[in-house]
Design an enzyme around this catalytic site. Structure first.
Site, PDB file in Angstrom:
ATOM      1  N   GLY A  99       0.821  -1.201   0.000  1.00  0.00           N
ATOM      2  CA  GLY A  99       0.000   0.000   0.000  1.00  0.00           C
ATOM      3  C   GLY A  99       0.857   1.254   0.000  1.00  0.00           C
ATOM      4  O   GLY A  99       2.069   1.219  -0.225  1.00  0.00           O
ATOM      5  N   HIS A 100       0.218   2.376   0.267  1.00  0.00           N
ATOM      6  CA  HIS A 100       0.919   3.658   0.354  1.00  0.00           C
ATOM      7  C   HIS A 100       0.478   4.353   1.630  1.00  0.00           C
ATOM      8  O   HIS A 100      -0.713   4.336   1.972  1.00  0.00           O
ATOM      9  CB  HIS A 100       0.596   4.534  -0.866  1.00  0.00           C
ATOM     10  CG  HIS A 100       1.504   5.713  -1.011  1.00  0.00           C
ATOM     11  ND1 HIS A 100       1.390   6.844  -0.230  1.00  0.00           N
ATOM     12  CD2 HIS A 100       2.547   5.922  -1.841  1.00  0.00           C
ATOM     13  CE1 HIS A 100       2.328   7.711  -0.577  1.00  0.00           C
ATOM     14  NE2 HIS A 100       3.045   7.176  -1.549  1.00  0.00           N
ATOM     15  N   PRO A 101       1.409   4.970   2.363  1.00  0.00           N
ATOM     16  CA  PRO A 101       1.045   5.592   3.637  1.00  0.00           C
ATOM     17  C   PRO A 101       0.052   6.738   3.525  1.00  0.00           C
ATOM     18  O   PRO A 101      -0.704   6.994   4.456  1.00  0.00           O
ATOM     19  CB  PRO A 101       2.389   6.095   4.187  1.00  0.00           C
ATOM     20  CG  PRO A 101       3.416   5.275   3.493  1.00  0.00           C
ATOM     21  CD  PRO A 101       2.859   5.004   2.132  1.00  0.00           C
ATOM     22  N   THR A 102       0.045   7.454   2.397  1.00  0.00           N
ATOM     23  CA  THR A 102      -0.768   8.664   2.318  1.00  0.00           C
ATOM     24  C   THR A 102      -1.725   8.709   1.134  1.00  0.00           C
ATOM     25  O   THR A 102      -2.599   9.582   1.101  1.00  0.00           O
ATOM     26  CB  THR A 102       0.138   9.909   2.253  1.00  0.00           C
ATOM     27  OG1 THR A 102       0.970   9.837   1.087  1.00  0.00           O
ATOM     28  CG2 THR A 102       1.021  10.015   3.489  1.00  0.00           C
TER      29      THR A 102
END
Length: 379
Positions: free
Chosen positions: A226-229
């Protein structure tokens, strides 16, 4: 310049081993530079990382088009020969253990005094200053020290990036700095020293997580694929057991995803901005998962193409080997065999292109000794 490649006529002397410096000089050789690779007795230890045509996969990838000579820089005769080669060189690059080149008389400061047009490049783990200056540094250790490993992996545990990104990135930074120095020398006539370190390279790459922490007090979480933001940005399962990754970079794309793929325009109305979607990650990603589980690979690919949504599939190395976008070039190995090497990334692709061979240990030693073995200024 005398040839048809940008660095034809440039002589590079490299006391190098392992990955970072050989990557920089490989790119210089690809651009036309003559690279004389100085190896110790027994050779660059990267030759033996694994077996592939008599040399390791790393060595085959990073050392094409170079000339190999074995020298003992502690031996007076070999040291004198190296000094004569350096007198004619445009670039000198080394990534020996901290302080080793200077102790042998080939430190950048000393070379710069005697050869003002010479461009010197030192590659190390932490640089010449600071409390870590004498520490040995390998890719895994720098991934850990720089914080890269702390933001890589699953929420359950940190991980190492699966390829040697510290070495690779530092080699490319060194290559670009050398090119800048060559351009500057054309203007000023003076060489200069450039330094590339694994730690500072990774610190540069960690700028966004670092700034987020220092300016906002926020950690950069490990989220696997995923991506943190950014939401949605990650891996979603399909009905046939396959999976697909999607990345939605802006609000317009999210509207298209909701309208054309999910058939849920109300989702785009409820979460119009990325910050809204990030705050409702589970809801947004849950809606996507439910729809994607009704698709197989072919149908989701068609739907995402129609909606112009960025996507990709999670390939393994075997799938990369068969990838239709992969470019190849034939490259000879020291044992006389050839392999299909990955073609250089940032050069024009020529169908049927052949790369220069990988040198045998000390393959060019006799010729180089004959060329540079006489005193400067004599025939």
């Amino acid at each position: 310049m005398t040839g048809d490649r940008p660095l034809d006529g440039i002589l590079v002397v490299a006391i190098e081993q392992a990955v970072a410096a050989p990557l920089a000089t490989c790119r210089l050789a690809d651009a036309g530079a003559r690279v004389i690779k100085v190896e110790r007795e027994g050779g660059d230890f990267a030759r033996g990382y694994d077996g592939s045509g008599g040399v390791s996969a790393y060595f085959a990838w990073l050392n094409r088009g170079k000339e190999s000579i074995v020298l003992d820089i502690k031996d007076a005769e070999d040291r004198t020969l190296l000094e004569r080669i350096v007198e004619r060189a445009d670039v000198f690059i080394q990534n020996l253990a901290p302080g080793a080149a200077a102790r042998a008389g080939f430190g950048s400061k000393e070379l710069g005094k005697h050869h003002p047009r010479l461009i010197t490049c030192d590659i190390s783990g932490y640089g010449e200053e600071g409390p870590y200056r004498s520490m040995r540094a390998y890719d895994l250790l720098v991934q850990a020290e720089s914080g890269v490993a702390s933001i890589t992996g699953s929420p359950a545990e940190p991980g190492r990036v699966g390829v040697s990104i510290c070495d690779f990135a530092t080699g490319i930074y060194a290559y670009s700095a050398i090119l800048e120095a060559l351009i500057e020398r054309e203007r000023t006539g003076a060489g200069r020293n450039v330094e590339a370190t694994l730690f500072h390279t990774m610190a540069d790459w960690m700028a966004v997580p670092l700034l987020r922490f220092e300016q906002q007090g926020l950690d950069w979480p490990r989220v696997g694929l995923g991506h943190p933001t950014i939401v949605p940005y990650g891996l979603f399962q399909l009905s046939d057991g396959d999976s697909v990754l999607i990345g939605v970079q802006n609000d317009r794309e999210f509207v298209r995803l909701c309208n054309e793929v999910l058939d849920q325009p109300e989702l785009a109305e409820a979460y119009p901005r990325n910050v809204d979607r990030a705050n409702a990650r589970e809801t947004v990603e849950g809606a996507i998962r439910a729809v994607f589980l009704r698709h197989d690979r072919a149908s989701i690919q068609a739907a995402l193409n129609q909606a112009r949504i960025a996507y990709g599939f999670l390939n393994d190395v075997a799938a990369l080997s068969r990838h239709p976008q992969l470019r190849r070039a034939r490259q000879p190995l020291p044992d006389g065999t050839e392999i299909d090497m990955v073609a250089p990334a940032a050069v024009p692709n020529k169908p049927g292109r052949r790369l220069p061979p990988v040198p045998e240990l000390d393959e060019h030693g006799a010729a180089i000794r004959a060329e540079f073995g006489t005193a400067p200024g004599t025939a």
